[in-house]
Design a protein around this motif. Structure first.
Motif, PDB file in Angstrom:
ATOM      1  N   LEU A   1      68.706   9.694  13.644  1.00 26.15           N
ATOM      2  CA  LEU A   1      68.780   9.425  14.645  1.00 26.15           C
ATOM      3  C   LEU A   1      68.542  10.554  15.920  1.00 26.15           C
ATOM      4  CD1 LEU A   1      73.013   8.900  13.972  1.00 26.15           C
ATOM      5  CD2 LEU A   1      71.237   7.145  15.163  1.00 26.15           C
ATOM      6  N   PRO A   2      68.244  11.159  15.178  1.00 24.56           N
ATOM      7  CA  PRO A   2      67.002  12.444  15.955  1.00 24.56           C
ATOM      8  C   PRO A   2      65.861  11.746  16.847  1.00 24.56           C
ATOM      9  CG  PRO A   2      68.138  13.829  14.035  1.00 24.56           C
ATOM     10  CD  PRO A   2      68.438  12.120  14.072  1.00 24.56           C
ATOM     11  N   GLY A   3      65.006  11.072  15.764  1.00 28.81           N
ATOM     12  CA  GLY A   3      63.953  10.511  16.182  1.00 28.81           C
ATOM     13  C   GLY A   3      64.101   9.607  17.044  1.00 28.81           C
ATOM     14  N   LEU A   4      65.663   8.487  17.160  1.00 30.13           N
ATOM     15  CA  LEU A   4      65.434   7.747  18.066  1.00 30.13           C
ATOM     16  C   LEU A   4      66.573   7.881  19.148  1.00 30.13           C
ATOM     17  CD1 LEU A   4      67.311   4.787  15.090  1.00 30.13           C
ATOM     18  CD2 LEU A   4      65.466   5.307  15.414  1.00 30.13           C
ATOM     19  N   ALA A   5      66.906   9.145  19.310  1.00 26.30           N
ATOM     20  CA  ALA A   5      67.404   9.805  20.709  1.00 26.30           C
ATOM     21  C   ALA A   5      66.317   9.342  21.351  1.00 26.30           C
ATOM     22  CB  ALA A   5      67.950  10.986  20.161  1.00 26.30           C
ATOM     23  N   PRO A   6      66.469   9.058  23.266  1.00 28.40           N
ATOM     24  CA  PRO A   6      65.731   9.207  24.250  1.00 28.40           C
ATOM     25  C   PRO A   6      65.856  10.107  24.801  1.00 28.40           C
ATOM     26  CG  PRO A   6      67.962   8.562  25.002  1.00 28.40           C
ATOM     27  CD  PRO A   6      67.900   8.606  23.105  1.00 28.40           C
ATOM     28  N   ALA A   7      63.563  10.863  24.689  1.00 29.33           N
ATOM     29  CA  ALA A   7      63.901  12.041  25.271  1.00 29.33           C
ATOM     30  C   ALA A   7      64.515  12.311  26.776  1.00 29.33           C
ATOM     31  CB  ALA A   7      62.175  11.939  25.176  1.00 29.33           C
ATOM     32  N   GLN A   8      64.578  13.588  27.135  1.00 33.62           N
ATOM     33  CA  GLN A   8      65.604  14.337  28.055  1.00 33.62           C
ATOM     34  C   GLN A   8      64.798  13.994  29.131  1.00 33.62           C
ATOM     35  OE1 GLN A   8      68.860  15.949  28.108  1.00 33.62           O
ATOM     36  NE2 GLN A   8      68.705  16.089  30.171  1.00 33.62           N
ATOM     37  N   ASP A   9      65.104  13.755  29.508  1.00 33.76           N
ATOM     38  CA  ASP A   9      64.902  14.151  31.772  1.00 33.76           C
ATOM     39  C   ASP A   9      65.140  14.713  32.028  1.00 33.76           C
ATOM     40  OD1 ASP A   9      63.479  12.794  33.463  1.00 33.76           O
ATOM     41  OD2 ASP A   9      64.813  11.657  34.114  1.00 33.76           O
ATOM     42  N   TYR A  10      63.262  15.567  32.266  1.00 27.78           N
ATOM     43  CA  TYR A  10      63.374  17.088  32.420  1.00 27.78           C
ATOM     44  C   TYR A  10      62.925  16.925  34.144  1.00 27.78           C
ATOM     45  CZ  TYR A  10      65.660  18.736  28.094  1.00 27.78           C
ATOM     46  OH  TYR A  10      65.519  19.373  27.052  1.00 27.78           O
ATOM     47  N   SER A  11      63.047  15.348  34.968  1.00 27.83           N
ATOM     48  CA  SER A  11      62.234  15.775  36.397  1.00 27.83           C
ATOM     49  C   SER A  11      62.739  16.506  37.166  1.00 27.83           C
ATOM     50  CB  SER A  11      61.671  13.741  36.243  1.00 27.83           C
ATOM     51  OG  SER A  11      63.117  12.965  36.473  1.00 27.83           O
ATOM     52  N   PHE A  12      64.140  16.184  37.168  1.00 25.22           N
ATOM     53  CA  PHE A  12      64.589  16.706  38.257  1.00 25.22           C
ATOM     54  C   PHE A  12      64.829  18.261  38.579  1.00 25.22           C
ATOM     55  CE2 PHE A  12      68.369  18.936  39.816  1.00 25.22           C
ATOM     56  CZ  PHE A  12      68.635  18.476  41.212  1.00 25.22           C
ATOM     57  N   ASN A  13      64.784  18.852  36.756  1.00 25.43           N
ATOM     58  CA  ASN A  13      64.126  20.122  36.335  1.00 25.43           C
ATOM     59  C   ASN A  13      62.841  21.180  37.153  1.00 25.43           C
ATOM     60  OD1 ASN A  13      65.991  19.156  34.722  1.00 25.43           O
ATOM     61  ND2 ASN A  13      66.835  21.241  34.017  1.00 25.43           N
ATOM     62  N   VAL A  14      61.729  19.966  37.071  1.00 27.37           N
ATOM     63  CA  VAL A  14      60.769  19.925  37.520  1.00 27.37           C
ATOM     64  C   VAL A  14      60.349  19.855  38.554  1.00 27.37           C
ATOM     65  CG1 VAL A  14      58.434  18.870  37.176  1.00 27.37           C
ATOM     66  CG2 VAL A  14      59.591  19.845  35.077  1.00 27.37           C
ATOM     67  N   ALA A  15      60.984  18.733  39.511  1.00 28.93           N
ATOM     68  CA  ALA A  15      60.857  18.842  41.202  1.00 28.93           C
ATOM     69  C   ALA A  15      61.872  19.858  41.906  1.00 28.93           C
ATOM     70  CB  ALA A  15      61.179  17.564  41.108  1.00 28.93           C
ATOM     71  N   ALA A  16      62.472  20.623  41.314  1.00 30.86           N
ATOM     72  CA  ALA A  16      63.447  21.802  41.449  1.00 30.86           C
ATOM     73  C   ALA A  16      62.775  22.826  41.767  1.00 30.86           C
ATOM     74  CB  ALA A  16      64.685  21.899  40.722  1.00 30.86           C
ATOM     75  N   ARG A  17      61.750  23.273  40.237  1.00 32.42           N
ATOM     76  CA  ARG A  17      60.677  24.321  39.818  1.00 32.42           C
ATOM     77  C   ARG A  17      59.731  24.578  40.999  1.00 32.42           C
ATOM     78  NH1 ARG A  17      60.146  23.367  34.133  1.00 32.42           N
ATOM     79  NH2 ARG A  17      57.588  21.994  34.598  1.00 32.42           N
ATOM     80  N   LYS A  18      59.175  22.682  41.505  1.00 30.82           N
ATOM     81  CA  LYS A  18      58.065  22.567  42.079  1.00 30.82           C
ATOM     82  C   LYS A  18      58.446  22.997  43.424  1.00 30.82           C
ATOM     83  CE  LYS A  18      55.332  19.616  39.881  1.00 30.82           C
ATOM     84  NZ  LYS A  18      54.779  17.879  40.532  1.00 30.82           N
ATOM     85  N   GLY A  19      59.668  22.607  44.049  1.00 31.43           N
ATOM     86  CA  GLY A  19      59.984  22.756  45.442  1.00 31.43           C
ATOM     87  C   GLY A  19      60.454  24.314  45.645  1.00 31.43           C
ATOM     88  N   GLU A  20      60.724  25.219  44.300  1.00 33.78           N
ATOM     89  CA  GLU A  20      60.672  26.591  44.153  1.00 33.78           C
ATOM     90  C   GLU A  20      59.788  27.458  44.260  1.00 33.78           C
ATOM     91  OE1 GLU A  20      62.836  29.858  41.928  1.00 33.78           O
ATOM     92  OE2 GLU A  20      61.425  29.017  40.336  1.00 33.78           O
ATOM     93  N   MET A  21      58.663  26.728  44.009  1.00 35.11           N
ATOM     94  CA  MET A  21      56.901  27.257  44.207  1.00 35.11           C
ATOM     95  C   MET A  21      56.460  26.667  45.674  1.00 35.11           C
ATOM     96  SD  MET A  21      56.367  28.800  41.371  1.00 35.11           S
ATOM     97  CE  MET A  21      57.068  28.837  39.751  1.00 35.11           C
ATOM     98  N   ASP A  22      56.863  25.993  45.709  1.00 28.28           N
ATOM     99  CA  ASP A  22      56.282  25.217  47.229  1.00 28.28           C
ATOM    100  C   ASP A  22      57.454  26.335  48.414  1.00 28.28           C
ATOM    101  OD1 ASP A  22      55.085  23.377  46.305  1.00 28.28           O
ATOM    102  OD2 ASP A  22      56.032  21.681  46.580  1.00 28.28           O
ATOM    103  N   LEU A  23      57.937  26.555  48.724  1.00 25.73           N
ATOM    104  CA  LEU A  23      59.162  27.462  49.331  1.00 25.73           C
ATOM    105  C   LEU A  23      58.534  29.294  48.738  1.00 25.73           C
ATOM    106  CD1 LEU A  23      62.414  26.510  49.416  1.00 25.73           C
ATOM    107  CD2 LEU A  23      61.939  26.472  50.918  1.00 25.73           C
ATOM    108  N   MET A  24      57.980  29.388  47.421  1.00 26.04           N
ATOM    109  CA  MET A  24      57.214  30.485  47.802  1.00 26.04           C
ATOM    110  C   MET A  24      55.805  30.587  48.828  1.00 26.04           C
ATOM    111  SD  MET A  24      58.301  32.566  44.247  1.00 26.04           S
ATOM    112  CE  MET A  24      57.592  30.511  43.307  1.00 26.04           C
ATOM    113  N   ALA A  25      55.222  30.214  48.605  1.00 31.44           N
ATOM    114  CA  ALA A  25      53.530  29.586  48.787  1.00 31.44           C
ATOM    115  C   ALA A  25      54.432  28.937  50.581  1.00 31.44           C
ATOM    116  CB  ALA A  25      53.081  27.909  48.497  1.00 31.44           C
ATOM    117  N   ILE A  26      54.899  28.636  51.213  1.00 28.34           N
ATOM    118  CA  ILE A  26      55.026  29.197  52.305  1.00 28.34           C
ATOM    119  C   ILE A  26      55.240  30.082  52.742  1.00 28.34           C
ATOM    120  CG2 ILE A  26      56.875  28.320  54.003  1.00 28.34           C
ATOM    121  CD1 ILE A  26      57.013  25.393  52.792  1.00 28.34           C
TER     122      ILE A  26
END
Length: 153
Positions: free
Chosen positions: A16-41
């Protein structure tokens, strides 16, 4: 040859663990990119002042430095779940090494936070005080990026 129900159940459960879909971390990645963008600004505002591209403004410098301190206080754990590296998904430059050396990664984040606090302490004192403190912040950012971020191509 008959498999017992317990043996068959154990075999199915182990798959079963091999059949489970991978966790979608796109929101986490988008949030940390936003954090980095704010630092860059905010570092961009300060960098332009330090380089003389824009006139020094004590209030704007203090506000930008305060923003960097605020950003550095965001708890990072939710933004960096294991399985959200560039080896696991597209659209991120986070290297898997982050999770192999997570304590060092967090120590580098903490060093950046301390550099941001030191920057805030002098941001309103003129460009001659601002520039070296901004350089220290840049060194802290670079130390983490060099170790844990995929280089630009």
């Amino acid at each position: 040859m008959r498999l017992s129900q317990a043996t068959l159940s154990a075999a199915v459960i182990s798959l079963l663990p091999g059949l489970a879909p991978a966790q979608d971390y796109s929101f986490n990645v988008a949030a940390r990119k936003g954090e980095m963008d704010l630092m860059a600004i905010n570092t961009g505002v300060l960098g332009n002042m330090a380089k003389g591209k824009t006139p020094y403004d004590a209030d704007a410098a203090t506000a930008a430095a305060a923003n960097l301190v605020t950003i550095s206080k965001i708890t990072q754990g939710l933004l960096w779940p294991e399985g959200s590296s560039n080896a696991d998904m597209q659209d991120t430059k986070a290297l898997p090494k982050i999770w192999e050396s997570y304590d060092d990664f967090l120590a580098k984040w903490d060093a950046k936070a301390k550099a941001a606090e030191a920057l805030l302490a002098v941001a309103g004192d003129g460009v001659d005080a601002l520039a070296p403190a901004l350089g220290k912040l840049g060194e802290a950012c670079t130390a983490c990026h060099k170790e844990y971020r995929q280089p630009d191509k």
